[in-house]
Design a protein around this motif. Structure first.
Motif, PDB file in Angstrom:
ATOM      1  N   UNK A 199      15.976  40.281 -25.200  1.00 47.74           N
ATOM      2  CA  UNK A 199      16.461  41.071 -24.080  1.00 47.74           C
ATOM      3  C   UNK A 199      15.393  41.380 -23.059  1.00 47.74           C
ATOM      4  N   UNK A 200      14.144  41.485 -23.472  1.00 46.23           N
ATOM      5  CA  UNK A 200      13.061  41.790 -22.543  1.00 46.23           C
ATOM      6  C   UNK A 200      12.908  40.692 -21.494  1.00 46.23           C
ATOM      7  N   UNK A 204      14.367  43.528 -15.605  1.00 44.83           N
ATOM      8  CA  UNK A 204      13.618  43.504 -14.351  1.00 44.83           C
ATOM      9  C   UNK A 204      12.380  44.387 -14.394  1.00 44.83           C
ATOM     10  N   UNK A 205      12.352  45.381 -15.278  1.00 49.39           N
ATOM     11  CA  UNK A 205      11.194  46.272 -15.356  1.00 49.39           C
ATOM     12  C   UNK A 205      10.150  45.746 -16.323  1.00 49.39           C
ATOM     13  N   UNK A 206      10.589  45.173 -17.436  1.00 52.45           N
ATOM     14  CA  UNK A 206       9.642  44.731 -18.446  1.00 52.45           C
ATOM     15  C   UNK A 206       9.130  43.308 -18.189  1.00 52.45           C
ATOM     16  N   UNK A 260      21.289  44.042 -18.960  1.00 55.65           N
ATOM     17  CA  UNK A 260      20.174  44.389 -19.844  1.00 55.65           C
ATOM     18  C   UNK A 260      19.180  45.324 -19.171  1.00 55.65           C
ATOM     19  N   UNK A 261      18.972  45.141 -17.874  1.00 55.94           N
ATOM     20  CA  UNK A 261      18.072  46.044 -17.159  1.00 55.94           C
ATOM     21  C   UNK A 261      18.607  47.468 -17.193  1.00 55.94           C
ATOM     22  N   UNK A 262      19.911  47.617 -16.978  1.00 57.25           N
ATOM     23  CA  UNK A 262      20.515  48.950 -17.002  1.00 57.25           C
ATOM     24  C   UNK A 262      20.561  49.513 -18.419  1.00 57.25           C
TER      25      UNK A 262
END
Length: 361
Positions: A199-200, A204-206, A260-262
């Motif tokens: 999932x990482x 968008x953040x990771x 996944x980002x949310x």
């Protein structure tokens, strides 16, 4: 075109009477074929009969045998040219199975063989170049992927096989990844994947580089799919089938990145944003009449339902989750047409609305 348009074309000398009559007959035939389709149909054809499966198995075995024979007769000297020979044979046979026989599954086998062979040839040449120069360049990775992508574009232009767009999209995504990747980014993704799961990769953040690349690819594939869809709103021909494969490429890229980002943002706020995103995805799937987007979101719908039901892993909670999820998906599939009709009637006019698949106004 209206009958008046055809008559005007004849009077202006643009069309002959025979051509106008032929166009009118074609239009009536297409309208009749669309009317004959079930309302909930989303036309898709993987193969037309078991004979295509049988021939596809034979093609795979025959291609393997031919490559083995060429390698055996030619020895090591021919090895570097082996993938190119395989690609040439696939192109040659596609002239019969794709253009003449119009066989779907064998054509898919030949398209994958052609694209894969071109990529293997490029990678082989890259490895040989690296061995000779003892130097690594990013373009030694990028160029084979670009060549494979362009080759599949050429395949589509020659044979008009919708499935080849799916292969092309896969090569295009790998090309984008190879352009933006760096040793540090790859290491970060691999470490994060081993620690936090796949999932990482879409967060968008990771993992902003890979996730943003995936998002851009998804938007581009979606735009291309809509372009083909709007050329065939009644979904009777090749353009609609091409759009199906492009949407199948776009849906996982878009849905996974957004959802996944949310979801990974955590907490009630993250879950509520995920619910909102799933509602938007559902509405989009209904508007464009493509179930692939909703299919890509099923796992996230399950996550939301699990959050609503409550955590703890109790057997009863899992049973309840399966019942609700199954009932929801079945209901969506059963009343898809009615839901879409209601949504399309409720939406105001927007550019391209009249070029979407028909609905009961």
């Amino acid at each position: 075109m209206t009958p008046e348009d055809l008559r005007a074309g004849v009077q202006a000398g643009i069309l002959t009477e025979a051509q106008a009559a032929g166009l009118k007959a074609l239009a009536e035939s297409r309208a009749g074929r669309r009317a004959a389709l079930a309302g909930e149909d989303e036309p898709f054809e993987f193969f037309r009969g078991f004979s295509e499966i049988f021939i596809s198995i034979g093609l795979i075995i025959l291609l393997s045998g031919l490559m083995g024979l060429i390698a055996w007769v030619g020895g090591a000297a021919i090895a570097i040219f082996l993938p190119l020979i395989c690609a040439a044979i696939a192109w040659w046979w596609a002239g019969y199975f794709t253009l003449k026989r119009r066989m779907n599954l064998p054509s898919m086998v030949l398209a994958v063989t052609f694209g894969g062979s071109i990529l293997v040839a490029g990678v082989t040449l890259m490895l040989q170049t690296m061995a000779d120069s003892l130097d690594f360049s990013r373009w030694l990775v990028v160029l084979p992927l670009i060549v494979a992508t362009l080759a599949m574009g050429l395949w589509y232009r020659r044979f008009r096989l919708p499935f080849s767009m799916f292969v092309l999209a896969g090569f295009a995504l790998l090309t984008l990844y190879s352009l933006v990747a760096s040793p540090q980014v790859i290491a970060d993704v691999l470490i994060g994947t081993s620690r936090n799961g796949l999932g990482r990769f879409f967060d968008l953040r990771q993992s902003p580089v890979f996730a943003l690349t995936t998002l851009v690819f998804g938007l581009a594939a979606f735009a291309a799919g809509m372009w083909f869809d709007m050329k065939d709103p009644n979904r009777l021909g090749r353009h609609s089938a091409t759009a199906f494969w492009l949407h199948l490429s776009a849906a996982p890229a878009l849905v996974n990145t957004v959802a996944l980002t949310l979801y990974n943002s955590g907490g009630t706020r993250g879950m509520l944003l995920l619910i909102l995103a799933l509602l938007v995805i559902t509405a989009l799937a209904l508007v464009i009449d493509r179930r692939s987007f909703l299919s890509a979101a099923i796992a996230y719908i399950a996550l939301v339902l699990g959050w609503v039901i409550g955590e703890g892993g109790a057997f009863g909670a899992w049973v309840l989750l399966l019942l609700i999820l199954g009932a929801l998906i079945t209901a969506m599939g059963t009343w898809w047409v009615q839901l879409r009709n209601g949504l399309m009637r409720a939406l105001p006019d927007f550019p391209g609305k009249s070029r979407l698949p028909p609905w009961a106004g």
